[in-house]
Structures are given as structure tokens and as C-alpha cells.
Design an enzyme around this catalytic site. Structure first.
Site, mmCIF file in Angstrom:
data_model
loop_
_atom_site.group_PDB
_atom_site.id
_atom_site.type_symbol
_atom_site.label_atom_id
_atom_site.label_comp_id
_atom_site.label_asym_id
_atom_site.label_seq_id
_atom_site.Cartn_x
_atom_site.Cartn_y
_atom_site.Cartn_z
ATOM 1 N N ARG A 27 -3.534 3.770 5.062
ATOM 2 C CA ARG A 27 -2.716 4.968 4.843
ATOM 3 C C ARG A 27 -2.822 5.952 6.011
ATOM 4 O O ARG A 27 -2.802 7.173 5.803
ATOM 5 C CB ARG A 27 -3.089 5.674 3.526
ATOM 6 C CG ARG A 27 -2.805 4.849 2.287
ATOM 7 C CD ARG A 27 -3.062 5.644 1.026
ATOM 8 N NE ARG A 27 -3.014 4.790 -0.160
ATOM 9 C CZ ARG A 27 -3.731 4.991 -1.259
ATOM 10 N NH1 ARG A 27 -4.525 6.040 -1.342
ATOM 11 N NH2 ARG A 27 -3.630 4.176 -2.284
ATOM 12 N N ARG A 31 -0.078 11.855 3.944
ATOM 13 C CA ARG A 31 0.026 13.270 3.609
ATOM 14 C C ARG A 31 -1.028 14.160 4.250
ATOM 15 O O ARG A 31 -0.910 15.385 4.207
ATOM 16 C CB ARG A 31 -0.021 13.433 2.079
ATOM 17 C CG ARG A 31 1.227 12.912 1.385
ATOM 18 C CD ARG A 31 1.128 13.095 -0.115
ATOM 19 N NE ARG A 31 0.156 12.187 -0.713
ATOM 20 C CZ ARG A 31 -0.193 12.196 -1.999
ATOM 21 N NH1 ARG A 31 0.345 13.107 -2.813
ATOM 22 N NH2 ARG A 31 -1.065 11.340 -2.475
ATOM 23 N N ARG A 40 8.748 13.773 5.468
ATOM 24 C CA ARG A 40 9.089 13.496 4.072
ATOM 25 C C ARG A 40 10.034 14.559 3.523
ATOM 26 O O ARG A 40 10.965 14.244 2.762
ATOM 27 C CB ARG A 40 7.824 13.408 3.218
ATOM 28 C CG ARG A 40 8.142 13.175 1.745
ATOM 29 C CD ARG A 40 6.952 12.777 0.940
ATOM 30 N NE ARG A 40 7.284 12.693 -0.479
ATOM 31 C CZ ARG A 40 6.463 12.223 -1.400
ATOM 32 N NH1 ARG A 40 5.271 11.769 -1.059
ATOM 33 N NH2 ARG A 40 6.830 12.190 -2.669
ATOM 34 N N ASP A 77 5.825 0.502 1.028
ATOM 35 C CA ASP A 77 5.076 0.562 -0.215
ATOM 36 C C ASP A 77 5.042 -0.834 -0.817
ATOM 37 O O ASP A 77 6.020 -1.586 -0.702
ATOM 38 C CB ASP A 77 5.737 1.539 -1.200
ATOM 39 C CG ASP A 77 4.822 1.853 -2.379
ATOM 40 O OD1 ASP A 77 4.880 1.112 -3.383
ATOM 41 O OD2 ASP A 77 4.056 2.818 -2.303
ATOM 42 N N TYR A 153 1.487 -3.540 -12.023
ATOM 43 C CA TYR A 153 2.503 -2.486 -12.064
ATOM 44 C C TYR A 153 3.743 -2.941 -12.819
ATOM 45 O O TYR A 153 4.360 -2.158 -13.562
ATOM 46 C CB TYR A 153 2.890 -2.075 -10.648
ATOM 47 C CG TYR A 153 1.843 -1.269 -9.933
ATOM 48 C CD1 TYR A 153 1.677 0.086 -10.205
ATOM 49 C CD2 TYR A 153 1.012 -1.857 -8.986
ATOM 50 C CE1 TYR A 153 0.716 0.843 -9.548
ATOM 51 C CE2 TYR A 153 0.043 -1.112 -8.323
ATOM 52 C CZ TYR A 153 -0.106 0.231 -8.611
ATOM 53 O OH TYR A 153 -1.060 0.972 -7.955
#
Length: 374
Positions: A27, A31, A40, A77, A153
Site C-alpha cells: 500500500r 492515504r 482521490r 484493488d 468477500y
């Protein structure tokens, strides 16, 4: 396929000699960087960021402009794959990823099929665009979620603390779970192969939830399908080897099983002792990891000390890629990331300089763990 000017990561994954330990971070485009947050905001949403090759290229390169990292990793992703299968991926505010149509019925499970790769063309366009933008500076890593992690998921409809629906299916209708996993394995194989065709120079399989399984279940429902992918993966492209990294979070007890799959390197989470891991797998595979991401929340001196301790634990050997034991926190101070990267580079160079590599490292089949020798 032209090797990048800095090919240290590729050589380390293939256990070839390197002057220092290469480093990248899971990652690393995210962020914790203000430039990512700005991108973003301009994209409008996380999915729009992922599905626009220009934005994906922009954010993939952002950490490389700030830190001298040894690899770029595709910004995407893992859930783009089940989204292409028609499950309806969306991101709920404060809840993370969700699916509109989770696999909750036998009819839905049996209807699941490998999607045409054209549905994921935005990913492959992003890979090609990133490779062009990198201009052979460092390697580009492609990735996918593992069949079991994707299934978690797809069945739960999002994240889960206990995977109750997955395990209910596993222990009542295992043949239905096997169907999902086989479709996922076929899809991921095609997905990674197309990433390689598009320019990915190494690939990684994230088995984020494999550690939630018992040993017997792990081998039947996770490892078996990762092996299927390893067996079907393109291992070279245009004359160059394409290394494969397998990472099971919480899977430190299965390193020997993973090392036997034919992968090139294993990712380790922070719960695994790096020195003992090397003792267990020897020179059969490279190792990637495994600093606790929480270390970055401390002081710069603390970061430097922990990085040095990990490098000491592995020793001055080839075949190590420095990384976190999982993804970087959005709250991590980026100044500490700079300390991490510079310490890895400088200290690993000093360790290499002190080591005499005149003795050939033993082949995997000749290597005996000092733990076994006592």
C-alpha cells in the site's frame, strides 16, 4: 522485455546477488500521502481512481517521486476480479468494500463463471501506462487476491470478523466452495498472465484471509488453489523471468508448504521471526517482509532500530526484499517512511560489505536448518 535500470528487486526475488536489500511497501501508494488524497478527491471515488488508467498511473508513481523505492506496485484493488464476475462492487462510507450480489445461494454459485478479461481491460491499460511512465527506472509489480481471499468477500458480501458464511458453506457444502475456488483460480491465472503480457515484471498473490483456516482446511481450500495458479502462471516474458511472491497473512506455520509450490518468494507478516523463517526454508525461496506497520507510528530512532534489527535477523544473505508485514497505515508519518527506506539501503550495504561471499550458498536440497541440527 527490457530489464529496469534498477533491477535489484527482481534479482533479490530470484535469490541472485545484490549490493543491498531492496525495499518497497505494501500500500505504498495510499492515504498516508497528501498527494494521493488530492488525486482521490479529483477522481471522485476510490473505484474511479482504480478504473481510470491515468489516475492509476499517477498514484502508482507518487511514492517513487517521494522515496527511493526499488519497485512500483500497480494501483488497483483485489476486488476488481469479483466485480468483473458481476457481483456489483461498491464502497460504503465507513464500511469498506461491499457487494450488491454476494454468493448466498446454490443457484448463484453454480452460475459463477470466469469473466472475459476484456472486463478488466482498465487494469491492463493501467499496467501498460505505468510501465511507460516508469521508463525502466524500477520494476512494476502486478498482483491479485488469492482464490480463498476473494471467495471470503464474495460469500460474506464484504469484510468479516468470523467468516461465518464462508465456514458454514465449507463445512456443509464443500463442493460448492470448491466450485467458487476453482473459478477464482482460473480467473486469477488469466488475470495475472494478462498483467504480465501488459508489462508486469513480477507478480504477487495476496492470501489475506488464509490464516483464518485450520491447517487441514488451509491445504484444501487455499493452498491447493494457489498451487493451481502457480502451475498455470507465465514464468517468463520476452526472455525475462517473472518472479512470483505468495503471501498468506497469518500463515507463518505453513512456510514449508508454501515454499514447495514453485513460487520464487514468500511474503511474511510481522508475527513471523525473519531469522527463523530463513532457517526453515533455506535458500529454496526468497523472503519478503516483515516489519510491523505499527513501527512507523513511533519515533524516527525507533524506526531505524527496528529496521536494523530485522536486517540483522535475516543476516547478510541474498534473497531478501524488505517490506512491511502488511499494508502501511493511513496514519503513518511519511517522514518515518523516508527513514525506513534510507536505513534499509544504507545498513544492508554495510552488512554486505562486511560479508565474505566467496563461499557458494548451498542449494535448497542441500541446505539443513540449524534448528534441526540443534
Amino acid at each position: 522485455m527490457t530489464r529496469p535500470t534498477n533491477d535489484t528487486l527482481l534479482r533479490a526475488l530470484l535469490r541472485e546477488p545484490t549490493d543491498y536489500t531492496p525495499v518497497w511497501l505494501m500500500r505504498q501508494a495510499g492515504r498516508y500521502l497528501p498527494e494521493y488524497r488530492a488525486s482521490r478527491a479529483r477522481a471522485g471515488s476510490f473505484l474511479d481512481l482504480c478504473k481510470n488508467p491515468d489516475f492509476a498511473t499517477e498514484v502508482t508513481l507518487q511514492p517513487l517521486e517521494r522515496f527511493p523505492l526499488d519497485a512500483a506496485i500497480l494501483f488497483s484493488d483485489i476486488l476488481t476480479v469479483p466485480d468483473a464476475m458481476g457481483l456489483g462492487l461498491y464502497f460504503a462510507e465507513g464500511e469498506g468494500p461491499r457487494f450488491e450480489r454476494p454468493l448466498r445461494s446454490e443457484e448463484a454459485i453454480k452460475a459463477l463463471a470466469v469473466p472475459p478479461m476484456e472486463k478488466l481491460s482498465y487494469v491492463f491499460d493501467g499496467v501498460s501506462a505505468i510501465r511507460k511512465a516508469l521508463d525502466n527506472r524500477v520494476p512494476l509489480i502486478g498482483f491479485s487476491g488469492s482464490p480463498f481471499t476473494l471467495a471470503c468477500y464474495m460469500i460474506e458480501g464484504g469484510g468479516s470478523d468470523d467468516f461465518r458464511n464462508v465456514k458454514a458453506l465449507m463445512y456443509s457444502r464443500p463442493e460448492l466452495l470448491h466450485h467458487i475456488l476453482d473459478i477464482n483460480a482460473q480467473t486469477v491465472t488469466a488475470y495475472l498472465n494478462t498483467q504480465i503480457d501488459s508489462g508486469a515484471q513480477a507478480v504477487m498473490l495476496f492470501d489475506t484471509w488464509g490464516g483464518a483456516l485450520s491447517t487441514r482446511a488451509y491445504r484444501e481450500f487455499s493452498l491447493k488453489y494457489m498451487q493451481q495458479i502457480v502451475d498455470g502462471l507465465k514464468r517468463s516474458h520476452e526472455g525475462e523471468l517473472v518472479p512470483l511472491v505468495l503471501f498468506t497473512k497469518g500463515g507463518g506455520q505453513w512456510l514449508e508448504d508454501l515454499a514447495q509450490t514453485g513460487c520464487d518468494a514468500l511474503g511474511l507478516d510481522w508475527s513471523v521471526d525473519l531469522g527463523l523463517a530463513r532457517a526453515r526454508v533455506g535458500h529454496r525461496v526468497g523472503l519478503q517482509g516483515n516489519l510491523d506497520p505499527g513501527v512507523l507510528m513511533g519515533s524516527a530512532a525507533g524506526v531505524e532500530a527496528e529496521v536494523r534489527a530485522l536486517l540483522d535477523a535475516f543476516g547478510p544473505h541474498h534473497g531478501h526484499v524488505f517490506n512491511l508485514g502488511h499494508g502501511i497505515s493511513q496514519h503513518a508519518p511519511y517522514d518515518n517512511v523516508s527513514v525506513l527506506v534510507s536505513t534499509v539501503h544504507a545498513y544492508s550495504r554495510s552488512l554486505r560489505a562486511e560479508q565474505d561471499f566467496s563461499e557458494v550458498q548451498p542449494a535448497a536440497e542441500d541446505w539443513v536448518s540449524p534448528l534441526i541440527l540443534g
